[in-house]
Structures are given as C-alpha cells and as structure tokens.
Design an enzyme around this catalytic site. Sequence first.
Site, PDB file in Angstrom:
ATOM      1  N   CYS A 156       0.810  -1.211  -0.022  1.00 38.16           N
ATOM      2  CA  CYS A 156       0.020   0.002  -0.030  1.00 38.16           C
ATOM      3  C   CYS A 156       0.991   1.378   0.060  1.00 38.16           C
ATOM      4  CB  CYS A 156      -0.935   0.062   1.108  1.00 38.16           C
ATOM      5  SG  CYS A 156      -0.099   0.133   2.847  1.00 38.16           S
ATOM      6  N   HIS A 302      -2.444   1.101   7.397  1.00 38.44           N
ATOM      7  CA  HIS A 302      -2.734   1.095   5.998  1.00 38.44           C
ATOM      8  C   HIS A 302      -2.344   2.420   5.517  1.00 38.44           C
ATOM      9  CE1 HIS A 302      -4.237  -0.360   2.141  1.00 38.44           C
ATOM     10  NE2 HIS A 302      -5.125   0.839   2.374  1.00 38.44           N
ATOM     11  N   ASN A 324      -7.606   5.084  -2.220  1.00 39.48           N
ATOM     12  CA  ASN A 324      -7.203   3.616  -1.550  1.00 39.48           C
ATOM     13  C   ASN A 324      -6.468   2.861  -2.690  1.00 39.48           C
ATOM     14  OD1 ASN A 324      -6.493   1.578  -0.042  1.00 39.48           O
ATOM     15  ND2 ASN A 324      -8.594   1.435   0.730  1.00 39.48           N
TER      16      ASN A 324
END
Length: 378
Positions: A156, A302, A324
């Site tokens: 991520c 995250h 995202n």
Amino acid sequence: MAPLQVAAFLMLLTPVVSKVETAQVRTNYTPYEDTWEEYKREFEKSYSSPEEENVHFRAFVDKVKDIEAHNRDFLAKRVSYSKGINQFTDDTTKRVESCHVDEDEGEDGHPDERHKRRAGFCRRYYPPPNSVPPDWDWVSRGVVTPVGNQGHCSSCYSFGVTTTIAAQVKLKTRRPLVPLSEQQLVDCHVGGCHKGSNAEEAFKYIRDAGGIMSARDYPYSQQNLIQRRPPREPCAFSRNRVVARVRGCLSSTGEDDLKKMVALIGPVYVSVAVVDSFFQVKDGVYSEPNCGRTNPAYRGRHCLTVVGYGTDRQSGKDYWVVKNSWGTRGWGQSHQPGFAWIERGRNTCGIGRRFTVPVVSTGRSRGCAIWRAFRRCG
C-alpha cells in the site's frame, strides 16, 4: 512559473468537491445462497474444495448480516456511512498484511534500527499563514492517477508514494500525468511483497536510486496473486527509463497542517489504523471512534492518499477524500469507486498522526524552490 505558484494559481479556480445524494443502500441480501453465487461470479472467487468454500461462505454470511444491520442504522441516520459487499466479504483472515511501517517502529510495532537510521530524511513542513478554501478536490483538477489494486501484497505504501510523486510532477511541469511504478518499489526497495515500508524510506530510496520508472515501463504484477507471500522478483530498474526524480520530502502532524498541505501543495501520503469496519466502507463519511491497538478488531496500519476535503450535506460532517489501493470493484464511494470519505477534525484512525509529500526535482534551477518557500533550503 515557480512550483508553489502552480498550486496558488489553481486555488484561484472555484473549488469543486463531489457531493451526491444518498446512494441506494441495501439492507436485505437474502437468500444468502443466491447472493453468494452472484458474489463468486462478480469477484471471480474459487476454492480448493467444498469444505474450504463452506468456511468462506459462513464468513461471508456473517459479514453480510453485519452489513444489513449497519445499513439499517445508516438509513435511520444513527451512523454516517454505509457498508457494501466487496472482495473482502468472504475473508477469513484475522489481520491484514502489514504494508505501512511507521518510521519509528518495525512491522511488529517495536523500534526498528533500520527505520531509525533513515529517520530525518524528510524536512518539517511549516505551513504559511494563508487561508485555504473550505472544499478542495485534486481529482477534478486532473493530478490524481487512477486507483490501483495492490492484491495480496504488502505494498500500500508504494501506491501512496507513486500517487504523490506523479501529482507533484504534474503540478510543477504541466506535463501529462504519468502513472509511476509501484513494482519498482516492491522489487528494488523492500525486496518483495512480504513486508511494507513508509513514505520517508521510499522517497529516500527513489532519490538514491536516481528516480522512478513509469508504470507502463515497469508494470505492477501483484494484483492477481493468490498467495500472500510470493517469492521475491528480481529488480528490473533502469536509470535510462526514469520519468520522475525526488529531491526530498516534507512531513508534519495534525489535521490543521494536513488541510493546508493538501490545498497548497498537493495530494498527501497518510497512514491510518485499520479495523474490521474499514474493509466494507461504501458511501457517506467513515467515522470510527476507536481504531487503535486496544480495539479487538485492529488489523494494522494502512497507507492512503488524501486528495481533497469537504463537508457532507447528509450528515454535516467534515471529511477527507482518500484514495485507496484496493481496486474499484466494491470498496469506496458509489460515485467514485476506490475513494472514500473519512471524518475530518477528529483525527479519525490517526489520519493526522504523520503525513508526507515529496519534493520532486524538475530541473536544476527549480529543484530548490519549494524548500525556499518554507525557509528550509540549504
């Protein structure tokens, strides 16, 4: 035009932030067996045996029942966001693969000497006294690359890094927006999918390596992986194909500074603490009072990219617009798949804990301009 003047010029434009009425919200998925069959087709799910499928089906039904109950609360205005079915709804794992590692801790949450040695690469951001608009949206201004899908890879951080670098290059050169290579960071920076990183380490790697390649020349290859810890791929970086370079980075803490950094500089790399509810986020403003390690549903940290902010007409809540790296097939806003709204002003899930933007090199005469703007240019 100087680098900051580009952002200042854009501020003269009327800010545009997406505002939509409440999208259709499902509160009934019965019969669950039919929904399960539709789910498997839509998300291309397959299992090694009937026994394994039954385990995932039970997990799916439990999550769907939670979605139904939650969405009834959303329609009754007892909560500010809705939930939906996506690729995680049949997941049976107990935590996410750690993909963002804080600068002062290792993947197990304890101090890590490797991270300590690299700390201090970013300079402190000192926001100017300028006022900023009440709403802001970098997506509509064409500086945000498309949403990617990290798959079963602890990468991520790489999507936040490439999004912010590409945005800065676009803002400072006015050249076409070029998606950058997450795979270069996976292969050459951390050495595989089995561990994460953070913005400061990744920006330092890119500076030391001499730059980053485009996603076209070094494409991402992990999005369809089934196994969670794939073998390491060889680094295929080529200096001859570099399309962006990094000089340094700026970082700060606190949502007031974050708001100015977003409006005055560009999209910003952030990390958030993730709990179970985050995996099913759909429409509205995500609000979670306890995302920390004391929450039994805590799943790790995250990385996201803040690309704007605004105020929701339905709930009256201020929000951050975040991009995202979980694809566009279910997670996030109905009108903007892959993006979500996170409550602003309450440090939701630690979004203001620490955040970072890169300083890109766009030529010898201009590379230091942003440092001078904050009185930190050597």
